[in-house]
Design a protein around this motif. Structure first.
Motif, PDB file in Angstrom:
ATOM      1  N   LEU A  67      -0.275   5.696  16.283  1.00 31.35           N
ATOM      2  CA  LEU A  67      -0.837   5.864  14.953  1.00 31.35           C
ATOM      3  C   LEU A  67      -1.368   7.283  14.765  1.00 31.35           C
ATOM      4  CD1 LEU A  67      -1.579   4.553  12.238  1.00 31.35           C
ATOM      5  CD2 LEU A  67      -3.754   3.861  13.295  1.00 31.35           C
ATOM      6  N   PHE A  68      -2.039   7.803  15.782  1.00 32.21           N
ATOM      7  CA  PHE A  68      -2.551   9.173  15.719  1.00 32.21           C
ATOM      8  C   PHE A  68      -1.415  10.163  15.474  1.00 32.21           C
ATOM      9  CE2 PHE A  68      -3.149  13.182  17.999  1.00 32.21           C
ATOM     10  CZ  PHE A  68      -4.227  13.706  17.298  1.00 32.21           C
ATOM     11  N   LEU A  69      -0.338  10.040  16.239  1.00 34.66           N
ATOM     12  CA  LEU A  69       0.798  10.949  16.083  1.00 34.66           C
ATOM     13  C   LEU A  69       1.433  10.811  14.703  1.00 34.66           C
ATOM     14  CD1 LEU A  69       2.413  10.603  19.614  1.00 34.66           C
ATOM     15  CD2 LEU A  69       1.156  12.571  18.709  1.00 34.66           C
ATOM     16  N   TYR A  70       1.503   9.581  14.205  1.00 39.68           N
ATOM     17  CA  TYR A  70       2.044   9.332  12.872  1.00 39.68           C
ATOM     18  C   TYR A  70       1.173  10.012  11.810  1.00 39.68           C
ATOM     19  CZ  TYR A  70       3.506   6.692   8.734  1.00 39.68           C
ATOM     20  OH  TYR A  70       3.942   6.328   7.483  1.00 39.68           O
ATOM     21  N   LEU A  71      -0.132   9.882  11.953  1.00 36.89           N
ATOM     22  CA  LEU A  71      -1.062  10.493  11.006  1.00 36.89           C
ATOM     23  C   LEU A  71      -1.073  12.019  11.118  1.00 36.89           C
ATOM     24  CD1 LEU A  71      -4.028   7.966  11.220  1.00 36.89           C
ATOM     25  CD2 LEU A  71      -2.330   8.186   9.390  1.00 36.89           C
ATOM     26  N   GLU A  72      -0.661  12.530  12.264  1.00 39.92           N
ATOM     27  CA  GLU A  72      -0.538  13.977  12.463  1.00 39.92           C
ATOM     28  C   GLU A  72       0.791  14.502  11.911  1.00 39.92           C
ATOM     29  OE1 GLU A  72      -2.477  16.551  14.399  1.00 39.92           O
ATOM     30  OE2 GLU A  72      -3.989  15.186  13.611  1.00 39.92           O
ATOM     31  N   ASP A  73       1.546  13.621  11.243  1.00 38.89           N
ATOM     32  CA  ASP A  73       2.842  13.983  10.641  1.00 38.89           C
ATOM     33  C   ASP A  73       3.883  14.439  11.658  1.00 38.89           C
ATOM     34  OD1 ASP A  73       2.220  13.321   8.010  1.00 38.89           O
ATOM     35  OD2 ASP A  73       1.315  15.279   7.627  1.00 38.89           O
ATOM     36  N   LYS A  74       3.835  13.864  12.847  1.00 30.52           N
ATOM     37  CA  LYS A  74       4.863  14.152  13.844  1.00 30.52           C
ATOM     38  C   LYS A  74       6.112  13.358  13.470  1.00 30.52           C
ATOM     39  CE  LYS A  74       2.386  16.826  16.352  1.00 30.52           C
ATOM     40  NZ  LYS A  74       2.640  18.246  16.249  1.00 30.52           N
ATOM     41  N   SER A  75       7.257  13.965  13.693  1.00 30.25           N
ATOM     42  CA  SER A  75       8.517  13.268  13.425  1.00 30.25           C
ATOM     43  C   SER A  75       8.741  12.209  14.498  1.00 30.25           C
ATOM     44  CB  SER A  75       9.679  14.261  13.426  1.00 30.25           C
ATOM     45  OG  SER A  75       9.911  14.739  14.743  1.00 30.25           O
ATOM     46  N   TYR A  76       9.638  11.284  14.214  1.00 27.96           N
ATOM     47  CA  TYR A  76       9.972  10.254  15.211  1.00 27.96           C
ATOM     48  C   TYR A  76      10.493  10.917  16.485  1.00 27.96           C
ATOM     49  CZ  TYR A  76       9.512   6.232  12.043  1.00 27.96           C
ATOM     50  OH  TYR A  76       9.036   5.245  11.213  1.00 27.96           O
ATOM     51  N   LYS A  77      11.269  11.979  16.329  1.00 28.85           N
ATOM     52  CA  LYS A  77      11.810  12.693  17.484  1.00 28.85           C
ATOM     53  C   LYS A  77      10.685  13.300  18.312  1.00 28.85           C
ATOM     54  CE  LYS A  77      15.303  16.200  18.674  1.00 28.85           C
ATOM     55  NZ  LYS A  77      14.687  16.657  19.856  1.00 28.85           N
ATOM     56  N   GLU A  78       9.712  13.924  17.648  1.00 31.61           N
ATOM     57  CA  GLU A  78       8.577  14.505  18.366  1.00 31.61           C
ATOM     58  C   GLU A  78       7.757  13.416  19.057  1.00 31.61           C
ATOM     59  OE1 GLU A  78       7.089  18.448  16.065  1.00 31.61           O
ATOM     60  OE2 GLU A  78       7.106  16.608  14.844  1.00 31.61           O
ATOM     61  N   MET A  79       7.512  12.309  18.344  1.00 29.65           N
ATOM     62  CA  MET A  79       6.768  11.204  18.954  1.00 29.65           C
ATOM     63  C   MET A  79       7.505  10.677  20.173  1.00 29.65           C
ATOM     64  SD  MET A  79       5.220   8.936  15.833  1.00 29.65           S
ATOM     65  CE  MET A  79       5.912   9.481  14.300  1.00 29.65           C
ATOM     66  N   SER A  80       8.813  10.575  20.056  1.00 30.04           N
ATOM     67  CA  SER A  80       9.647  10.104  21.149  1.00 30.04           C
ATOM     68  C   SER A  80       9.490  10.992  22.385  1.00 30.04           C
ATOM     69  CB  SER A  80      11.111  10.082  20.684  1.00 30.04           C
ATOM     70  OG  SER A  80      11.981   9.983  21.758  1.00 30.04           O
ATOM     71  N   GLU A  81       9.540  12.293  22.170  1.00 30.02           N
ATOM     72  CA  GLU A  81       9.420  13.237  23.284  1.00 30.02           C
ATOM     73  C   GLU A  81       8.025  13.214  23.889  1.00 30.02           C
ATOM     74  OE1 GLU A  81      10.620  16.857  21.374  1.00 30.02           O
ATOM     75  OE2 GLU A  81      12.755  16.376  21.543  1.00 30.02           O
ATOM     76  N   ILE A  82       7.003  13.124  23.045  1.00 33.49           N
ATOM     77  CA  ILE A  82       5.621  13.112  23.525  1.00 33.49           C
ATOM     78  C   ILE A  82       5.327  11.842  24.318  1.00 33.49           C
ATOM     79  CG2 ILE A  82       3.195  12.952  22.781  1.00 33.49           C
ATOM     80  CD1 ILE A  82       4.052  14.818  20.388  1.00 33.49           C
ATOM     81  N   LEU A  83       5.810  10.709  23.826  1.00 33.92           N
ATOM     82  CA  LEU A  83       5.508   9.426  24.458  1.00 33.92           C
ATOM     83  C   LEU A  83       6.497   9.012  25.532  1.00 33.92           C
ATOM     84  CD1 LEU A  83       4.497   7.486  21.222  1.00 33.92           C
ATOM     85  CD2 LEU A  83       2.970   8.484  22.936  1.00 33.92           C
TER      86      LEU A  83
END
Length: 163
Positions: free
Chosen positions: A121-137
């Motif tokens: 949720l934090f990453l989503y609220l930070e406007d990270k793309s799905y690709k960025e969230m994928s790489e981070i997580l």
């Protein structure tokens, strides 16, 4: 490639956002404690990142910061939460038209999520793309979408229970 101090400076806003988010979800961690641990781990792991170079610098920084923050929260074997009264309300919330009660309600709903769900949720609220969230997580892009849908459904269910 920039040196580690340049990288930390360039990503300072993201690092501070992560530290603030996790410190506000904990009654035993201060934002400064989380920040110091994150910076220490960035310094310590920079050589490994330099050798890999398989992801963007900002993705690496977010990944280290989030993993360190989650590890700090888990050290006690359970997550302690603080009341909103102890968390300084940032100007962005005050200026956004939310009143203290609305922020308190949102905070109580978010606290009922699992740590991994809060991170997503934090990453989503930070406007990270799905690709960025994928790489981070470290999960697939489709898994990000699936988990986000589940988090949204869970938030809606929790919100309805609170009404």
């Amino acid at each position: 490639m920039n040196g580690i101090m340049d990288i930390i400076e360039e990503n300072m806003d993201g690092i501070k956002s992560i530290c603030h988010f996790y410190a506000s979800m904990s009654s035993f961690l201060s934002e400064e404690d989380v920040f110091q641990e994150v910076v220490y781990n960035l310094l310590k792991s920079f050589k490994k990142y330099e050798r890999r170079k398989d992801c963007k610098v900002s993705t690496w920084v977010y990944r280290v910061a989030i993993n360190v923050s989650i590890s700090l929260m888990r050290k006690e074997n359970r997550v302690y939460y603080t009341s909103l009264d102890e968390v300084p309300i940032e100007n962005e919330f005050v200026d956004s038209g939310f009143d203290k009660e609305e922020i308190e309600d949102l905070n109580s709903v978010i606290k009922r999520l699992e740590v991994e769900e809060q991170t997503l949720l934090f990453l989503y609220l930070e406007d990270k793309s799905y690709k960025e969230m994928s790489e981070i997580l470290g999960i697939s892009v489709s898994n990000v979408g699936t988990r986000l849908q589940r988090v949204k459904s869970k938030l809606k269910k929790i919100s309805n229970e609170n009404l």
